[in-house]
Scaffold this active site. Sequence first.
Site, PDB file in Angstrom:
ATOM      1  N   LYS A 206       0.829  -1.210   0.000  1.00  0.00           N
ATOM      2  CA  LYS A 206       0.000   0.000   0.000  1.00  0.00           C
ATOM      3  C   LYS A 206       0.861   1.258   0.000  1.00  0.00           C
ATOM      4  CE  LYS A 206      -4.209  -2.052   1.668  1.00  0.00           C
ATOM      5  NZ  LYS A 206      -5.143  -2.328   2.763  1.00  0.00           N
ATOM      6  N   ARG A 242      -2.940 -10.242   5.118  1.00  0.00           N
ATOM      7  CA  ARG A 242      -3.334 -10.247   3.702  1.00  0.00           C
ATOM      8  C   ARG A 242      -2.176  -9.699   2.882  1.00  0.00           C
ATOM      9  NH1 ARG A 242      -5.685  -6.816   0.003  1.00  0.00           N
ATOM     10  NH2 ARG A 242      -7.386  -7.652  -1.255  1.00  0.00           N
TER      11      ARG A 242
HETATM   12  N1  HH2 Z   1      -7.176  -4.069   1.254  1.00  0.00           N
HETATM   13  C1  HH2 Z   1      -7.517  -4.079  -0.052  1.00  0.00           C
HETATM   14  C2  HH2 Z   1      -8.636  -4.832  -0.458  1.00  0.00           C
HETATM   15  N2  HH2 Z   1      -9.341  -5.580   0.418  1.00  0.00           N
HETATM   16  N3  HH2 Z   1      -9.674  -6.388   2.620  1.00  0.00           N
HETATM   17  C3  HH2 Z   1      -9.323  -6.420   3.909  1.00  0.00           C
HETATM   18  N4  HH2 Z   1      -9.994  -7.184   4.781  1.00  0.00           N
HETATM   19  N5  HH2 Z   1      -8.265  -5.660   4.376  1.00  0.00           N
HETATM   20  C4  HH2 Z   1      -7.525  -4.877   3.555  1.00  0.00           C
HETATM   21  O1  HH2 Z   1      -6.574  -4.194   4.040  1.00  0.00           O
HETATM   22  C5  HH2 Z   1      -7.870  -4.819   2.170  1.00  0.00           C
HETATM   23  C6  HH2 Z   1      -8.978  -5.608   1.731  1.00  0.00           C
HETATM   24  C7  HH2 Z   1      -6.723  -3.318  -1.049  1.00  0.00           C
HETATM   25  O2  HH2 Z   1      -5.716  -4.133  -1.690  1.00  0.00           O
HETATM   26  P1  HH2 Z   1      -5.814  -4.867  -3.159  1.00  0.00           P
HETATM   27  O3  HH2 Z   1      -6.893  -5.882  -3.193  1.00  0.00           O
HETATM   28  O4  HH2 Z   1      -4.481  -5.350  -3.539  1.00  0.00           O
HETATM   29  O5  HH2 Z   1      -6.164  -3.745  -4.162  1.00  0.00           O
HETATM   30  P2  HH2 Z   1      -7.587  -3.423  -4.748  1.00  0.00           P
HETATM   31  O6  HH2 Z   1      -8.438  -2.951  -3.634  1.00  0.00           O
HETATM   32  O7  HH2 Z   1      -7.305  -2.347  -5.759  1.00  0.00           O
HETATM   33  O8  HH2 Z   1      -8.149  -4.668  -5.353  1.00  0.00           O
END
Ligand code: HH2
Length: 264
Positions: A206, A242
């Site tokens: 992030k 995660r």
């Molecule tokens: N962060 C993201 C998405 N989902 N869910 C939980 N429980 N906690 C988190 O910190 C979290 C999450 C963001 O990351 P990513 O999926 O890589 O990116 P995007 O939201 O663009 O799909």
Amino acid sequence: MGIVNVTPDSFSDGGAFLDADAALAHARRLIAEGADVLDIGGESTRPGAAPTDEASEIARVVPVISAVRRESQLPISIDTMKPAVARAAIAAGATMWNDVTALRFAPESPATAAALGCEVALMHMRGEPRTMQAAPRYDDDVVGEVATFLAARADAAIAAGVAREKIWVDPGIGFGKTAAQSLALLRGLDRIVALGFPVLVGASRKSSIAKIAGDKSTEGQRLGGSIAAALAAARAGVAMIRVHDVAETRQALAVAAAIGQAEA
Ligand code: HH2
């Protein structure tokens, strides 16, 4: 928890796994690297991301979930805020609903989670993805505010019929938080753990990692900082982390755990 994004615009690996076959290949790789859970998502929650319609989201994630389920018994989490997507994903073999809105997106979300009987991850987010990074403000104690919110959302889920032992909580690193607020949360994870629910944390790649480090790294250049956050989370008693980089994070956690163990 290894991340599988089936989206064209995820902040880190968006687009690379849009194709179901490519997403499946990525899921296989994360399983081989030792992931305990796969988090499969079909809608980006990156700051400023446009919403995805329900049918497209289902069409993205269900084939991937079904394909993974055909070859593995690994727990699968569906990263969605939409009850209809959660229903379709659970029917296809997912075992957890990971909801960044903590069951607030739709009025029927808590009852849907209860009816599905799956595990539920409740995440703290200030505002909504489109607008959440516009000057987020908290009282002096961001950790206390997030903890109070998570306790209230867990109460709401339980009141709707979700079993207490199915509930996970997540402080939502980077969701409506400045880097300083995300740092305060990483520092105060023990207070989230003290709520008594298993805690999930996602700091992997992030932008707050780059801001805390004070560098201009791009998503793919944040492994070191992401691992530092994962180690701190594990030390605070966080149950699940995660991450994008499963093998490297597992190795770091294994070495840190071995060092922390009393000599035999
Ligand atoms: N962060 C993201 C998405 N989902 N869910 C939980 N429980 N906690 C988190 O910190 C979290 C999450 C963001 O990351 P990513 O999926 O890589 O990116 P995007 O939201 O663009 O799909």
